[in-house]
Design a protein around this motif. Structure first.
Motif, short mmCIF file in Angstrom:
data_model
loop_
_atom_site.label_atom_id
_atom_site.label_comp_id
_atom_site.label_asym_id
_atom_site.label_seq_id
_atom_site.Cartn_x
_atom_site.Cartn_y
_atom_site.Cartn_z
N ASP A 81 2.31 9.93 0.61
CA ASP A 81 2.10 10.41 1.97
C ASP A 81 2.40 11.90 1.99
O ASP A 81 3.45 12.35 1.53
CB ASP A 81 3.03 9.64 2.91
CG ASP A 81 2.81 10.00 4.37
OD1 ASP A 81 1.74 10.56 4.69
OD2 ASP A 81 3.69 9.71 5.19
N GLY A 82 1.49 12.69 2.54
CA GLY A 82 1.65 14.14 2.58
C GLY A 82 2.88 14.59 3.31
O GLY A 82 3.52 15.59 2.94
N THR A 83 3.26 13.87 4.37
CA THR A 83 4.46 14.26 5.10
C THR A 83 5.72 14.07 4.26
O THR A 83 6.68 14.83 4.39
CB THR A 83 4.58 13.47 6.42
OG1 THR A 83 4.54 12.08 6.13
CG2 THR A 83 3.46 13.82 7.37
N ASP A 84 5.71 13.09 3.37
CA ASP A 84 6.85 12.91 2.46
C ASP A 84 6.97 14.09 1.50
O ASP A 84 8.07 14.55 1.20
CB ASP A 84 6.71 11.61 1.66
CG ASP A 84 6.88 10.36 2.52
OD1 ASP A 84 7.48 10.48 3.62
OD2 ASP A 84 6.42 9.29 2.10
N VAL A 85 5.83 14.58 1.04
CA VAL A 85 5.82 15.73 0.14
C VAL A 85 6.38 16.96 0.86
O VAL A 85 7.24 17.67 0.33
CB VAL A 85 4.39 16.01 -0.40
CG1 VAL A 85 4.37 17.29 -1.22
CG2 VAL A 85 3.89 14.85 -1.23
N ILE A 86 5.89 17.22 2.06
CA ILE A 86 6.36 18.37 2.84
C ILE A 86 7.86 18.26 3.10
O ILE A 86 8.60 19.23 2.97
CB ILE A 86 5.61 18.46 4.19
CG1 ILE A 86 4.13 18.66 3.95
CG2 ILE A 86 6.19 19.56 5.06
CD1 ILE A 86 3.71 20.05 3.67
N ASP A 87 8.32 17.07 3.46
CA ASP A 87 9.74 16.85 3.74
C ASP A 87 10.59 17.19 2.51
O ASP A 87 11.60 17.87 2.61
CB ASP A 87 9.97 15.40 4.18
CG ASP A 87 11.37 15.17 4.69
OD1 ASP A 87 11.89 16.04 5.42
OD2 ASP A 87 11.94 14.11 4.36
N LYS A 88 10.15 16.74 1.33
CA LYS A 88 10.88 17.03 0.09
C LYS A 88 10.84 18.52 -0.23
O LYS A 88 11.82 19.11 -0.69
CB LYS A 88 10.31 16.23 -1.09
CG LYS A 88 10.62 14.76 -1.03
CD LYS A 88 12.07 14.51 -1.32
CE LYS A 88 12.31 13.01 -1.36
NZ LYS A 88 13.66 12.69 -1.74
N MET A 89 9.67 19.17 0.01
CA MET A 89 9.54 20.59 -0.29
C MET A 89 10.45 21.42 0.60
O MET A 89 10.98 22.44 0.16
CB MET A 89 8.08 21.03 -0.12
CG MET A 89 7.17 20.51 -1.22
SD MET A 89 5.44 20.92 -0.94
CE MET A 89 5.46 22.69 -1.10
N LEU A 90 10.62 20.99 1.82
CA LEU A 90 11.46 21.74 2.76
C LEU A 90 12.92 21.35 2.67
O LEU A 90 13.74 21.81 3.46
CB LEU A 90 10.95 21.52 4.19
CG LEU A 90 9.55 22.07 4.46
CD1 LEU A 90 9.08 21.71 5.85
CD2 LEU A 90 9.49 23.58 4.25
N GLY A 91 13.26 20.51 1.71
CA GLY A 91 14.64 20.17 1.47
C GLY A 91 15.12 18.95 2.21
O GLY A 91 16.31 18.64 2.23
N GLY A 92 14.23 18.21 2.82
CA GLY A 92 14.62 16.99 3.51
C GLY A 92 15.34 17.29 4.80
O GLY A 92 15.58 18.42 5.19
N GLY A 93 15.69 16.26 5.51
CA GLY A 93 16.43 16.42 6.73
C GLY A 93 15.58 16.72 7.95
O GLY A 93 16.10 16.86 9.05
N PHE A 94 14.27 16.87 7.77
CA PHE A 94 13.39 17.14 8.89
C PHE A 94 12.68 15.84 9.28
O PHE A 94 12.24 15.08 8.44
CB PHE A 94 12.33 18.19 8.52
CG PHE A 94 12.93 19.53 8.20
CD1 PHE A 94 13.33 20.38 9.21
CD2 PHE A 94 13.08 19.93 6.89
CE1 PHE A 94 13.88 21.62 8.92
CE2 PHE A 94 13.64 21.17 6.58
CZ PHE A 94 14.04 22.01 7.60
N ASP A 95 12.56 15.63 10.56
CA ASP A 95 11.85 14.44 11.03
C ASP A 95 10.44 14.84 11.38
O ASP A 95 10.11 15.09 12.54
CB ASP A 95 12.59 13.84 12.24
CG ASP A 95 12.06 12.48 12.61
OD1 ASP A 95 11.26 11.92 11.83
OD2 ASP A 95 12.42 11.96 13.68
N ILE A 96 9.59 14.92 10.38
CA ILE A 96 8.22 15.38 10.55
C ILE A 96 7.35 14.31 11.19
O ILE A 96 6.43 14.59 11.94
CB ILE A 96 7.61 15.80 9.19
CG1 ILE A 96 8.44 16.97 8.63
CG2 ILE A 96 6.17 16.20 9.32
CD1 ILE A 96 8.07 17.35 7.24
N LYS A 97 7.64 13.04 10.91
CA LYS A 97 6.80 11.93 11.38
C LYS A 97 6.93 11.69 12.88
O LYS A 97 6.12 10.99 13.45
CB LYS A 97 7.13 10.66 10.62
CG LYS A 97 6.81 10.76 9.15
CD LYS A 97 7.15 9.51 8.42
CE LYS A 97 6.88 9.71 6.93
NZ LYS A 97 7.24 8.57 6.15
N ALA A 98 7.91 12.25 13.52
CA ALA A 98 8.16 12.00 14.95
C ALA A 98 7.12 12.65 15.82
O ALA A 98 6.39 13.48 15.56
CB ALA A 98 9.53 12.48 15.35
#
Length: 98
Positions: A81-98
């Motif tokens: 899932d692309g949002t999982d990749v972005i989340d990992k790239m940005l260091g996690g902790g972001f709720d992108i899927k919301a």
């Protein structure tokens, strides 16, 4: 120094009429190539093998996950899932899927 040009027909004519020597066939040897490693090379290979084994620090669960992902990639069933990749790239902790 003078170089006279020689035409190709003159070169062919110079070889005409000369006897052709048959090529002598030799028996093929039954020997095959062999390689022998020195004791130092064998010891070095053993050390390298031991170091590689000790550097592999994956736990059993990590190894199983790695093999699972590798088999899914090989089968063409692995997707990310692309949002999982972005989340990992940005260091996690972001709720992108919301």
């Amino acid at each position: 120094m003078k170089i006279n040009s020689i035409s190709s027909s003159n070169m062919v004519e110079s070889y005409k009429g000369k006897p052709v020597k048959p090529v002598q066939k030799t028996e093929q040897s039954a020997k095959s190539d062999t390689v022998e490693l020195s004791e130092d090379a064998k010891s070095f290979a053993a050390v390298i093998r031991d170091v590689k084994d000790k550097l592999d620090t994956r736990t059993e669960g990590e190894q199983k996950h790695f093999e699972d992902v590798a088999s899914r990639i090989e089968n063409g069933t692995y997707s990310v899932d692309g949002t999982d990749v972005i989340d990992k790239m940005l260091g996690g902790g972001f709720d992108i899927k919301a």
